[in-house]
Write a protein that holds these residues in place. Structure first.
Motif, PDB file in Angstrom:
ATOM      1  N   GLY A   6     -64.323 -27.781 -32.183  1.00  0.00           N
ATOM      2  CA  GLY A   6     -63.721 -28.140 -33.469  1.00  0.00           C
ATOM      3  C   GLY A   6     -63.617 -29.649 -33.642  1.00  0.00           C
ATOM      4  N   ASP A   7     -63.436 -30.338 -32.530  1.00  0.00           N
ATOM      5  CA  ASP A   7     -63.372 -31.808 -32.558  1.00  0.00           C
ATOM      6  C   ASP A   7     -64.756 -32.443 -32.621  1.00  0.00           C
ATOM      7  OD1 ASP A   7     -60.645 -32.055 -32.554  1.00  0.00           O
ATOM      8  OD2 ASP A   7     -60.461 -32.222 -30.377  1.00  0.00           O
ATOM      9  N   GLY A   8     -65.795 -31.610 -32.578  1.00  0.00           N
ATOM     10  CA  GLY A   8     -67.148 -32.152 -32.736  1.00  0.00           C
ATOM     11  C   GLY A   8     -67.950 -32.282 -31.453  1.00  0.00           C
ATOM     12  N   ALA A   9     -67.442 -31.789 -30.330  1.00  0.00           N
ATOM     13  CA  ALA A   9     -68.211 -31.875 -29.076  1.00  0.00           C
ATOM     14  C   ALA A   9     -69.603 -31.279 -29.290  1.00  0.00           C
ATOM     15  CB  ALA A   9     -67.493 -31.135 -27.953  1.00  0.00           C
ATOM     16  N   ASP A  10     -70.617 -31.937 -28.739  1.00  0.00           N
ATOM     17  CA  ASP A  10     -71.992 -31.517 -28.979  1.00  0.00           C
ATOM     18  C   ASP A  10     -72.435 -30.404 -28.038  1.00  0.00           C
ATOM     19  OD1 ASP A  10     -73.046 -33.640 -31.018  1.00  0.00           O
ATOM     20  OD2 ASP A  10     -71.826 -34.735 -29.546  1.00  0.00           O
ATOM     21  N   ARG A  11     -71.814 -30.362 -26.890  1.00  0.00           N
ATOM     22  CA  ARG A  11     -72.182 -29.333 -25.910  1.00  0.00           C
ATOM     23  C   ARG A  11     -71.015 -29.158 -24.957  1.00  0.00           C
ATOM     24  NH1 ARG A  11     -76.838 -31.254 -24.388  1.00  0.00           N
ATOM     25  NH2 ARG A  11     -75.859 -32.609 -22.856  1.00  0.00           N
ATOM     26  N   ILE A  12     -70.924 -27.940 -24.386  1.00  0.00           N
ATOM     27  CA  ILE A  12     -69.907 -27.629 -23.381  1.00  0.00           C
ATOM     28  C   ILE A  12     -70.598 -27.420 -22.043  1.00  0.00           C
ATOM     29  CG2 ILE A  12     -68.112 -25.981 -22.700  1.00  0.00           C
ATOM     30  CD1 ILE A  12     -67.477 -27.456 -25.317  1.00  0.00           C
ATOM     31  N   ALA A  13     -69.991 -27.948 -20.984  1.00  0.00           N
ATOM     32  CA  ALA A  13     -70.447 -27.599 -19.633  1.00  0.00           C
ATOM     33  C   ALA A  13     -69.282 -26.943 -18.911  1.00  0.00           C
ATOM     34  CB  ALA A  13     -70.910 -28.843 -18.882  1.00  0.00           C
ATOM     35  N   PHE A  14     -69.562 -25.852 -18.192  1.00  0.00           N
ATOM     36  CA  PHE A  14     -68.529 -25.242 -17.360  1.00  0.00           C
ATOM     37  C   PHE A  14     -68.751 -25.674 -15.922  1.00  0.00           C
ATOM     38  CE2 PHE A  14     -68.269 -21.550 -20.566  1.00  0.00           C
ATOM     39  CZ  PHE A  14     -67.227 -22.162 -21.242  1.00  0.00           C
ATOM     40  N   GLY A  15     -67.759 -26.366 -15.387  1.00  0.00           N
ATOM     41  CA  GLY A  15     -67.872 -26.870 -14.019  1.00  0.00           C
ATOM     42  C   GLY A  15     -67.231 -25.920 -13.026  1.00  0.00           C
ATOM     43  N   ASP A  16     -68.021 -25.565 -12.005  1.00  0.00           N
ATOM     44  CA  ASP A  16     -67.526 -24.708 -10.916  1.00  0.00           C
ATOM     45  C   ASP A  16     -67.052 -25.646  -9.812  1.00  0.00           C
ATOM     46  OD1 ASP A  16     -67.077 -22.668  -9.116  1.00  0.00           O
ATOM     47  OD2 ASP A  16     -69.190 -22.554  -8.514  1.00  0.00           O
ATOM     48  N   THR A  17     -65.966 -26.341 -10.101  1.00  0.00           N
ATOM     49  CA  THR A  17     -65.551 -27.522  -9.359  1.00  0.00           C
ATOM     50  C   THR A  17     -65.459 -27.329  -7.847  1.00  0.00           C
ATOM     51  OG1 THR A  17     -64.351 -28.086 -11.361  1.00  0.00           O
ATOM     52  CG2 THR A  17     -63.812 -29.357  -9.384  1.00  0.00           C
ATOM     53  N   THR A  18     -64.980 -26.172  -7.416  1.00  0.00           N
ATOM     54  CA  THR A  18     -64.832 -25.974  -5.975  1.00  0.00           C
ATOM     55  C   THR A  18     -65.557 -24.718  -5.493  1.00  0.00           C
ATOM     56  OG1 THR A  18     -62.749 -24.786  -6.299  1.00  0.00           O
ATOM     57  CG2 THR A  18     -62.604 -27.158  -5.926  1.00  0.00           C
ATOM     58  N   GLY A  19     -66.578 -24.309  -6.236  1.00  0.00           N
ATOM     59  CA  GLY A  19     -67.394 -23.196  -5.752  1.00  0.00           C
ATOM     60  C   GLY A  19     -66.707 -21.845  -5.814  1.00  0.00           C
ATOM     61  N   MET A  20     -65.882 -21.643  -6.828  1.00  0.00           N
ATOM     62  CA  MET A  20     -65.184 -20.358  -6.961  1.00  0.00           C
ATOM     63  C   MET A  20     -65.914 -19.395  -7.892  1.00  0.00           C
ATOM     64  SD  MET A  20     -61.220 -21.721  -6.963  1.00  0.00           S
ATOM     65  CE  MET A  20     -60.443 -20.104  -7.210  1.00  0.00           C
ATOM     66  N   ALA A  21     -67.025 -19.837  -8.483  1.00  0.00           N
ATOM     67  CA  ALA A  21     -67.780 -18.945  -9.378  1.00  0.00           C
ATOM     68  C   ALA A  21     -68.495 -17.866  -8.577  1.00  0.00           C
ATOM     69  CB  ALA A  21     -68.791 -19.734 -10.197  1.00  0.00           C
ATOM     70  N   THR A  22     -68.560 -16.696  -9.162  1.00  0.00           N
ATOM     71  CA  THR A  22     -69.313 -15.568  -8.602  1.00  0.00           C
ATOM     72  C   THR A  22     -70.006 -14.894  -9.782  1.00  0.00           C
ATOM     73  OG1 THR A  22     -67.509 -14.007  -9.003  1.00  0.00           O
ATOM     74  CG2 THR A  22     -67.500 -15.151  -6.863  1.00  0.00           C
ATOM     75  N   PRO A  23     -70.971 -14.023  -9.524  1.00  0.00           N
ATOM     76  CA  PRO A  23     -71.619 -13.334 -10.638  1.00  0.00           C
ATOM     77  C   PRO A  23     -70.619 -12.672 -11.590  1.00  0.00           C
ATOM     78  CG  PRO A  23     -72.888 -12.998  -8.648  1.00  0.00           C
ATOM     79  CD  PRO A  23     -71.626 -13.722  -8.238  1.00  0.00           C
ATOM     80  N   ARG A  24     -69.578 -12.076 -11.033  1.00  0.00           N
ATOM     81  CA  ARG A  24     -68.580 -11.427 -11.897  1.00  0.00           C
ATOM     82  C   ARG A  24     -67.862 -12.438 -12.788  1.00  0.00           C
ATOM     83  NH1 ARG A  24     -62.715  -9.332  -9.934  1.00  0.00           N
ATOM     84  NH2 ARG A  24     -61.778  -9.552 -12.000  1.00  0.00           N
ATOM     85  N   ARG A  25     -67.475 -13.579 -12.222  1.00  0.00           N
ATOM     86  CA  ARG A  25     -66.732 -14.588 -12.993  1.00  0.00           C
ATOM     87  C   ARG A  25     -67.630 -15.191 -14.069  1.00  0.00           C
ATOM     88  NH1 ARG A  25     -61.539 -13.316 -11.125  1.00  0.00           N
ATOM     89  NH2 ARG A  25     -62.014 -12.426  -9.091  1.00  0.00           N
ATOM     90  N   VAL A  26     -68.924 -15.314 -13.770  1.00  0.00           N
ATOM     91  CA  VAL A  26     -69.870 -15.832 -14.756  1.00  0.00           C
ATOM     92  C   VAL A  26     -69.944 -14.875 -15.945  1.00  0.00           C
ATOM     93  CG1 VAL A  26     -72.303 -16.388 -15.183  1.00  0.00           C
ATOM     94  CG2 VAL A  26     -71.200 -17.106 -13.036  1.00  0.00           C
ATOM     95  N   ARG A  27     -70.090 -13.587 -15.645  1.00  0.00           N
ATOM     96  CA  ARG A  27     -70.134 -12.587 -16.715  1.00  0.00           C
ATOM     97  C   ARG A  27     -68.868 -12.618 -17.562  1.00  0.00           C
ATOM     98  NH1 ARG A  27     -74.207  -9.063 -16.657  1.00  0.00           N
ATOM     99  NH2 ARG A  27     -75.412  -9.035 -14.720  1.00  0.00           N
ATOM    100  N   ASP A  28     -67.726 -12.649 -16.883  1.00  0.00           N
ATOM    101  CA  ASP A  28     -66.448 -12.600 -17.602  1.00  0.00           C
ATOM    102  C   ASP A  28     -66.289 -13.807 -18.523  1.00  0.00           C
ATOM    103  OD1 ASP A  28     -65.938 -10.286 -16.244  1.00  0.00           O
ATOM    104  OD2 ASP A  28     -64.384 -11.113 -14.928  1.00  0.00           O
ATOM    105  N   LEU A  29     -66.622 -14.990 -18.031  1.00  0.00           N
ATOM    106  CA  LEU A  29     -66.419 -16.188 -18.842  1.00  0.00           C
ATOM    107  C   LEU A  29     -67.406 -16.247 -20.003  1.00  0.00           C
ATOM    108  CD1 LEU A  29     -64.926 -18.738 -19.450  1.00  0.00           C
ATOM    109  CD2 LEU A  29     -66.281 -19.940 -17.727  1.00  0.00           C
TER     110      LEU A  29
END
Lengths: 294, 294
Positions: free
Chosen positions: A162-185
């Protein structure tokens, strides 16, 4: 076609012991020659906060700017954005953390305070003709708070878009992402201009990318040689290694524009300049097409 | 439910520097207490060929046999099968390589000669009331020959199933499997009693398992701590680490029967008895649920 952004020169080196300016320029130049289309080159942060990036202006001035490569810079605040724009960058990145605790630890203010500051920063950068990507750190979990509700991340996304950001990046800052968390987000945020940044701290780096690919994501960060480590777990892996990502994608018939052999040369250089064995399987063992001589 | 077979005590330790008998028994006992339902315990090979397994009989005699755990042994030939049966094993494994060059290097005879020998071995083992799994090595590629045609692997599968083999395992001997190769091979063989054995040499270990899960496979090998290394690329990772597999599966809501904390204790023990840092991200960084204390 998948678009890889090489983050070794910034995100990678920022989380290694400081290396000389010369070495940074050599690594940037080697990466610019691999065919990669996007490189996160430097960050304009305060040298006392992050000594690894104190020479950002000099590195950027001396680096060869390759035709066809988009270079970006990370900025922490309006002052950094001014420096990046003055240096000629047209793609800027800012970070806000989905976890309030992590945001306070990392940026010394609440997530809400960071978000409030973004409105003006985005407007200023746009007025200068450049773009802003908002990196949402701890999108897949926070080392202090644990799981982060996808709805919270989705709320941040909605606000910064809404503020005009051109793109979003999701950072998996400490390696907590898993296939399930990717799907959910991804289900929670729907279709947005998106780049994903995974770590391989717990072995799931390529499994996460595979899952995201199946869900239509085509932009990923990766770090040559796996440069960067994990600041929260000494000795553990951080960023997924670019050559592991490219190796898997090419085997799947997905083009990246990158020459894997040249990338492996850049990874060997990254290992040389940091002086430590980097956690990249494809660097260690070679691509699967490399046979043992009999 | 996914059935994990823990192969650290055999496949893992066979590819490490030799460790004392006591250490092997301790590791086996620690693993038997994790809730894992299957363990590849030892191999009955000639002690001159593989000194790491010279004490197989003693290890097996001294190990605590846990209720509800199926133990298996690898055998190279009829003499090994006799020893395994005499020791009380009811689940035996034999190896044949899909690559003729690899079979000659590994077993000193052609793939065809190995297959010819299996007919009688399977009959003998069945006559003793035990089962035989045929492990097809280099199923996803050979370090000498390169890609192996899925049709060649399918031909071997058809032949050994015709000879009465009770289950097939596809061995990713040098980490050449990728999601694409998994899809291609599974499509070529159709539905058979199958177990998959992946290495994480090039970062694709969990991505391969994810792909196979989506295609209906429910049996996988894994090695505690990632014990084993890769004999073809010194310093590179070999077997996927059991705790990384379990960590991802449990996060997906898929049960394995394994207590991850007990498994991590066994991985720490594996690291202690080999005296080297094992390549397991979950051992290094802890599970994603383990928070940083503030």
């Amino acid at each position: 076609m998948v678009s890889i952004r090489e983050v070794g020169p910034r995100d990678g080196l920022q989380n290694e012991e400081p290396v000389p300016t010369d070495a940074k320029v050599r690594l940037l130049d080697a990466l610019s020659a691999t065919g990669v289309r996007r490189i996160e080159a430097v960050s304009f942060v305060h040298p006392k906060a992050i000594p690894q990036m104190a020479d950002a202006d000099e590195v950027w001035t001396r680096a060869r700017k390759a035709h066809g490569v988009r270079y970006s810079a990370l900025v922490p605040n309006p002052r950094g954005a001014e420096r990046a724009l003055a240096a000629g960058f047209t793609e800027l990145e800012v970070v806000v953390s989905a976890s309030d605790t992590h945001n306070r630890r990392n940026l010394n203010r609440s997530t809400e305070e960071s978000l409030a500051g973004l409105t003006e920063l985005i407007a200023t950068v746009h007025a200068a003709g450049a773009t802003v990507e908002v990196i949402v750190a701890t999108s897949f979990g926070c080392p202090y708070e644990g799981d982060i509700a996808p709805a919270r991340v989705a709320g941040i996304v909605e606000r910064v878009l809404g503020d005009g950001a051109d793109r979003i990046a999701f950072g998996d800052t400490t390696g907590m992402a898993t296939p399930r968390r990717v799907r959910d987000l991804l289900a929670a945020v729907g279709r947005i201009p998106l780049l994903l940044h995974f770590h391989d701290t717990r072995g799931t780096g390529l499994a996460n990318i595979l899952t995201a690919l199946e869900l239509g994501v085509t932009e990923f960060d990766a770090s040559v040689g796996g440069l960067g480590g994990c600041p929260y777990a000494p000795g553990a892996s951080g960023n997924v290694a670019t050559e592991e990502v490219v190796h898997m994608l090419h085997d799947m018939g997905i083009d990246t524009g990158i020459d894997l052999e040249k990338l492996l040369e850049a990874a060997a250089l990254a290992e040389q300049i940091t002086g430590r064995e980097l956690p990249s399987g494809v660097l260690r063992a070679g691509p699967r097409s490399r046979l043992v001589s009999q």
